[in-house]
Design a protein around this motif. Structure first.
Motif, short mmCIF file in Angstrom:
data_model
loop_
_atom_site.label_atom_id
_atom_site.label_comp_id
_atom_site.label_asym_id
_atom_site.label_seq_id
_atom_site.Cartn_x
_atom_site.Cartn_y
_atom_site.Cartn_z
N GLN A 1 -8.61 -1.70 -4.28
CA GLN A 1 -8.41 -1.64 -2.83
C GLN A 1 -8.64 -3.00 -2.19
O GLN A 1 -7.93 -3.39 -1.25
CB GLN A 1 -9.32 -0.58 -2.21
CG GLN A 1 -8.89 0.84 -2.53
CD GLN A 1 -9.87 1.88 -2.02
OE1 GLN A 1 -11.07 1.62 -1.88
NE2 GLN A 1 -9.38 3.08 -1.76
N ALA A 2 -9.63 -3.75 -2.70
CA ALA A 2 -9.86 -5.10 -2.20
C ALA A 2 -8.67 -6.00 -2.51
O ALA A 2 -8.25 -6.81 -1.66
CB ALA A 2 -11.14 -5.67 -2.82
N GLU A 3 -8.12 -5.88 -3.70
CA GLU A 3 -6.92 -6.65 -4.06
C GLU A 3 -5.75 -6.29 -3.15
O GLU A 3 -5.00 -7.17 -2.70
CB GLU A 3 -6.52 -6.36 -5.50
CG GLU A 3 -7.49 -6.87 -6.55
CD GLU A 3 -7.04 -6.49 -7.95
OE1 GLU A 3 -6.26 -7.26 -8.54
OE2 GLU A 3 -7.44 -5.41 -8.43
N GLN A 4 -5.60 -5.01 -2.88
CA GLN A 4 -4.50 -4.57 -2.02
C GLN A 4 -4.63 -5.14 -0.61
O GLN A 4 -3.67 -5.64 -0.02
CB GLN A 4 -4.46 -3.04 -1.96
CG GLN A 4 -3.29 -2.47 -1.17
CD GLN A 4 -3.60 -2.28 0.32
OE1 GLN A 4 -4.77 -2.29 0.73
NE2 GLN A 4 -2.56 -2.13 1.12
N GLY A 5 -5.85 -5.08 -0.06
CA GLY A 5 -6.06 -5.62 1.28
C GLY A 5 -5.81 -7.10 1.35
O GLY A 5 -5.23 -7.61 2.32
N TRP A 6 -6.22 -7.82 0.31
CA TRP A 6 -5.99 -9.27 0.26
C TRP A 6 -4.50 -9.57 0.22
O TRP A 6 -4.01 -10.41 0.97
CB TRP A 6 -6.69 -9.85 -0.97
CG TRP A 6 -6.53 -11.33 -1.13
CD1 TRP A 6 -7.37 -12.30 -0.63
CD2 TRP A 6 -5.50 -12.02 -1.85
NE1 TRP A 6 -6.91 -13.55 -1.00
CE2 TRP A 6 -5.77 -13.40 -1.74
CE3 TRP A 6 -4.38 -11.60 -2.57
CZ2 TRP A 6 -4.94 -14.37 -2.32
CZ3 TRP A 6 -3.56 -12.55 -3.14
CH2 TRP A 6 -3.85 -13.92 -3.02
N ALA A 7 -3.77 -8.88 -0.67
CA ALA A 7 -2.33 -9.14 -0.82
C ALA A 7 -1.56 -8.75 0.43
O ALA A 7 -0.67 -9.49 0.88
CB ALA A 7 -1.80 -8.39 -2.03
N LYS A 8 -1.90 -7.60 0.99
CA LYS A 8 -1.19 -7.16 2.20
C LYS A 8 -1.37 -8.16 3.33
O LYS A 8 -0.44 -8.40 4.12
CB LYS A 8 -1.70 -5.78 2.62
CG LYS A 8 -0.95 -5.18 3.80
CD LYS A 8 -1.40 -3.76 4.09
CE LYS A 8 -0.59 -3.14 5.22
NZ LYS A 8 -1.00 -1.74 5.50
N GLY A 9 -2.55 -8.77 3.39
CA GLY A 9 -2.81 -9.76 4.43
C GLY A 9 -1.98 -11.02 4.30
O GLY A 9 -1.87 -11.79 5.26
N LYS A 10 -1.38 -11.24 3.14
CA LYS A 10 -0.53 -12.41 2.92
C LYS A 10 0.92 -12.16 3.33
O LYS A 10 1.71 -13.11 3.40
CB LYS A 10 -0.55 -12.80 1.44
CG LYS A 10 -1.92 -13.16 0.89
CD LYS A 10 -2.44 -14.47 1.45
CE LYS A 10 -3.77 -14.86 0.80
NZ LYS A 10 -4.29 -16.14 1.34
N LEU A 11 1.27 -10.90 3.58
CA LEU A 11 2.66 -10.54 3.86
C LEU A 11 2.88 -10.29 5.35
O LEU A 11 1.95 -9.94 6.08
CB LEU A 11 3.05 -9.30 3.06
CG LEU A 11 2.89 -9.38 1.54
CD1 LEU A 11 3.41 -8.11 0.88
CD2 LEU A 11 3.58 -10.61 0.96
#
Length: 243
Positions: A85-95
């Motif tokens: 979930q932390a990885e998802q939040g980080w990646a989503k924040g880049k898009l």
């Protein structure tokens, strides 16, 4: 015509660029992308921009679904949930919102005619699920889910398991492309598949491409990819074995 089919890039820009260079070198004229573009890698935005800039057919994978709406309880082992979930939040924040809309609206299956007589049917995992796992060790009966979805096809191609293989069954062939960005088969090189079409049939070739793994690991550090996932991804790059 040469058709390159790639899958499971997972935000690994170094691997993606190397594969696209190889595709160009072998003069492949068409590209299909079978999902999992951005999640679990240092360069989610860059990889997505590259794919969107190609004249390619693209379908959705489970990681593309995750990056849009999150990783839910029960979809991954409970001990990995908070990390993913932390990885998802980080990646989503880049898009951007436009990026997320693009991922959300991707189709889930793909039909590609190779000739008047031969056709490919492709999906990320199975025709009915982006999450189900059909391994390289599955029985031939397990592959009937592809046939039921498209009886006309001669080749059924998918990604998701990060293990390249091909098997013949019932006069048809099932093929896994392997992974561009996160191979799980003990070979750290990026993996993809090429169909070289002739008059009546197509030759299938598995391609393995070396890329700068050290730089890919550096990208994870430079982009401050979340821990402890950062070290796990590095281990996969370096050993190509699923942790």
């Amino acid at each position: 015509m040469k058709l390159a089919m790639i899958s499971d890039i997972h935000g690994n820009e170094q691997a993606l660029q190397a594969v696209l260079e190889d595709i160009s070198n072998i003069n492949a004229s068409h590209i299909a992308v079978l999902g999992d573009l951005s999640y679990r890698g240092a360069k989610p935005k860059q990889c997505l921009d590259i794919i969107r800039g190609l004249d390619a057919k693209v379908i959705k994978g489970n990681a593309d679904e995750w990056i849009v709406r999150g990783v839910r309880e029960g979809e991954v082992p409970s001990k990995a949930l908070s990390m993913m979930q932390a990885e998802q939040g980080w990646a989503k924040g880049k898009l951007t919102e436009d990026d997320l809309l693009y991922l959300d609206q991707l189709p889930k299956t793909l039909e590609i005619p190779l000739s008047n007589q031969k056709q490919i049917f492709a999906c990320h995992a199975t025709p009915t699920s982006m999450f189900d796992v059909i391994s390289d060790q599955a029985s031939n009966d397990d592959y009937q889910t592809y046939v039921q979805a498209n009886e006309r096809a001669d080749y059924y191609v998918y990604g998701h398991i990060h293990l390249p293989f091909m098997r013949s069954f019932s006069g048809k062939k099932v093929i896994n492309t392997g992974s561009v960005g996160l191979p799980f088969d003990g070979d750290p090189r990026a993996s993809y598949v090429v169909f070289d079409r002739s008059q009546k049939d197509a030759q299938v070739q598995f391609r393995r491409v070396q890329y700068d793994i050290e730089r890919a690991c550096h990208d994870l550090d430079a982009e401050e990819y979340p821990e402890p996932a950062r070290n796990i991804v590095k281990e996969i790059y370096q050993s190509a074995m699923k942790p």
